[in-house]
Design a protein around this motif. Structure first.
Motif, short mmCIF file in Angstrom:
data_model
loop_
_atom_site.label_atom_id
_atom_site.label_comp_id
_atom_site.label_asym_id
_atom_site.label_seq_id
_atom_site.Cartn_x
_atom_site.Cartn_y
_atom_site.Cartn_z
N LYS A 75 46.84 12.89 25.87
CA LYS A 75 46.58 12.47 27.26
C LYS A 75 45.73 11.21 27.30
O LYS A 75 45.95 10.34 28.14
CB LYS A 75 45.87 13.58 28.03
CG LYS A 75 46.78 14.62 28.61
CD LYS A 75 45.97 15.57 29.47
CE LYS A 75 46.87 16.57 30.16
NZ LYS A 75 46.11 17.49 31.01
N SER A 76 44.75 11.10 26.42
CA SER A 76 43.89 9.91 26.44
C SER A 76 44.67 8.67 26.05
O SER A 76 44.50 7.61 26.67
CB SER A 76 42.69 10.10 25.53
OG SER A 76 43.07 10.15 24.18
N SER A 77 45.54 8.77 25.06
CA SER A 77 46.39 7.62 24.70
C SER A 77 47.29 7.24 25.87
O SER A 77 47.47 6.07 26.18
CB SER A 77 47.23 7.94 23.48
OG SER A 77 46.45 8.01 22.34
N TYR A 78 47.84 8.24 26.51
CA TYR A 78 48.71 8.02 27.66
C TYR A 78 47.94 7.32 28.78
O TYR A 78 48.44 6.39 29.41
CB TYR A 78 49.26 9.36 28.13
CG TYR A 78 50.28 9.28 29.23
CD1 TYR A 78 51.61 8.98 28.95
CD2 TYR A 78 49.94 9.51 30.55
CE1 TYR A 78 52.56 8.91 29.95
CE2 TYR A 78 50.87 9.44 31.56
CZ TYR A 78 52.18 9.14 31.25
OH TYR A 78 53.12 9.07 32.24
N ALA A 79 46.71 7.74 29.02
CA ALA A 79 45.90 7.13 30.08
C ALA A 79 45.57 5.67 29.77
O ALA A 79 45.59 4.82 30.67
CB ALA A 79 44.61 7.93 30.28
N VAL A 80 45.28 5.37 28.52
CA VAL A 80 44.98 3.99 28.14
C VAL A 80 46.22 3.12 28.29
O VAL A 80 46.15 1.99 28.79
CB VAL A 80 44.41 3.92 26.71
CG1 VAL A 80 44.28 2.49 26.23
CG2 VAL A 80 43.06 4.62 26.64
N ILE A 81 47.38 3.64 27.90
CA ILE A 81 48.62 2.89 28.07
C ILE A 81 48.87 2.64 29.55
O ILE A 81 49.25 1.53 29.95
CB ILE A 81 49.80 3.63 27.41
CG1 ILE A 81 49.64 3.63 25.89
CG2 ILE A 81 51.14 3.00 27.80
CD1 ILE A 81 50.56 4.57 25.16
N ASP A 82 48.66 3.66 30.38
CA ASP A 82 48.80 3.50 31.83
C ASP A 82 47.86 2.41 32.36
O ASP A 82 48.24 1.62 33.23
CB ASP A 82 48.51 4.81 32.55
CG ASP A 82 49.76 5.58 32.86
OD1 ASP A 82 50.87 5.07 32.63
OD2 ASP A 82 49.62 6.72 33.36
N HIS A 83 46.63 2.39 31.86
CA HIS A 83 45.65 1.40 32.29
C HIS A 83 46.15 -0.02 32.01
O HIS A 83 46.11 -0.88 32.88
CB HIS A 83 44.32 1.66 31.57
CG HIS A 83 43.35 0.53 31.70
ND1 HIS A 83 42.62 0.29 32.84
CD2 HIS A 83 42.99 -0.43 30.80
CE1 HIS A 83 41.85 -0.76 32.65
NE2 HIS A 83 42.05 -1.22 31.42
N TRP A 84 46.63 -0.25 30.78
CA TRP A 84 47.07 -1.60 30.42
C TRP A 84 48.35 -1.98 31.16
O TRP A 84 48.54 -3.13 31.53
CB TRP A 84 47.23 -1.74 28.91
CG TRP A 84 45.89 -1.79 28.24
CD1 TRP A 84 45.38 -0.86 27.39
CD2 TRP A 84 44.89 -2.79 28.38
NE1 TRP A 84 44.11 -1.23 27.00
CE2 TRP A 84 43.79 -2.42 27.60
CE3 TRP A 84 44.80 -3.97 29.11
CZ2 TRP A 84 42.64 -3.18 27.50
CZ3 TRP A 84 43.64 -4.72 29.02
CH2 TRP A 84 42.58 -4.32 28.22
N TYR A 85 49.23 -1.00 31.39
CA TYR A 85 50.43 -1.29 32.18
C TYR A 85 50.05 -1.65 33.61
O TYR A 85 50.64 -2.55 34.21
CB TYR A 85 51.39 -0.10 32.20
CG TYR A 85 52.50 -0.22 31.20
CD1 TYR A 85 53.58 -1.08 31.42
CD2 TYR A 85 52.50 0.51 30.03
CE1 TYR A 85 54.59 -1.20 30.50
CE2 TYR A 85 53.51 0.41 29.11
CZ TYR A 85 54.56 -0.46 29.35
OH TYR A 85 55.56 -0.58 28.43
N ALA A 86 49.06 -0.96 34.17
CA ALA A 86 48.63 -1.27 35.54
C ALA A 86 48.03 -2.68 35.62
O ALA A 86 48.32 -3.43 36.56
CB ALA A 86 47.61 -0.23 36.01
N LYS A 87 47.23 -3.05 34.63
CA LYS A 87 46.66 -4.40 34.61
C LYS A 87 47.76 -5.45 34.48
O LYS A 87 47.74 -6.48 35.14
CB LYS A 87 45.65 -4.53 33.47
CG LYS A 87 44.35 -3.79 33.73
CD LYS A 87 43.35 -4.02 32.64
CE LYS A 87 42.59 -5.28 32.78
NZ LYS A 87 41.73 -5.46 33.92
N GLN A 88 48.72 -5.17 33.63
CA GLN A 88 49.83 -6.09 33.44
C GLN A 88 50.65 -6.23 34.72
O GLN A 88 50.99 -7.34 35.13
CB GLN A 88 50.71 -5.60 32.29
CG GLN A 88 51.94 -6.44 32.04
CD GLN A 88 52.73 -5.90 30.88
OE1 GLN A 88 52.32 -6.06 29.74
NE2 GLN A 88 53.84 -5.26 31.16
#
Length: 173
Positions: free
Chosen positions: A100-113
């Motif tokens: 879940k934490s990896s998924y959340a970090v990926i979501d974070h960077w996708y949102a910034k992008q």
């Protein structure tokens, strides 16, 4: 706030505006994509380790259930499969926060992008030879579908271990 004092100007500081880290929109996009790539690699490694451990446990579970020893086979086929099922369930519960934490970090960077693609004038213009600057490349829905397998496996294996543990007990009583 602590500061590290170094000689000269770092290479990643814009010469005209020291507050800017990225010189171009392309630099920022490359940075975001690199972070996404690194986190996807971390998620993949965690998923592979988890699936490897679960595969081993399933093979051991099947082997213990197939024990035909007349002296101690009955207690062996009851106790060990239930213990393996509990262990598999615990591993599934323990793996879930890391995934879940990896998924959340990926979501974070996708949102910034995605935010950058929608709000930067240079990033939102279609350019020949630079298809990575298109906003459709950053849609959140595609990201969620791509990562769904890694997020569902702990739930699937956790459910499987509950069923296998119940099955082991049911077979003996």
């Amino acid at each position: 706030m602590k500061r590290i004092i170094t000689d000269g100007t770092p290479g990643d500081v814009h010469p005209r505006d020291p507050s800017k880290i990225f010189l171009t929109v392309r630099d920022r996009l490359d940075f975001y994509r690199n972070e996404i790539q690194c986190e996807i690699t971390v998620l993949s490694d965690r998923s592979n380790a988890y699936l490897g451990a679960q595969s081993f446990l399933v093979v051991v579970y099947a082997s213990t259930m197939a024990n035909l020893n007349s002296e101690w086979g009955k207690i062996f086929t009851l106790a060990l499969p239930v213990l393996l099922a509990v262990f598999g369930l615990i591993l599934s519960i323990q793996a879930l926060p890391g995934l879940k934490s990896s998924y959340a970090v990926i979501d974070h960077w996708y949102a910034k992008q995605t935010f950058m693609m929608r709000n930067e004038p240079l990033a939102s213009v279609d350019r020949d030879g630079a298809p990575l600057f298109h906003y459709r490349e950053t849609m959140q829905n595609g990201n969620n579908k791509a990562l769904a397998f890694s997020m569902r496996t702990p739930w699937i294996f956790g459910s499987l271990w509950v069923l296998l543990g119940c099955f082991s007990v049911y077979v003996h009583f």
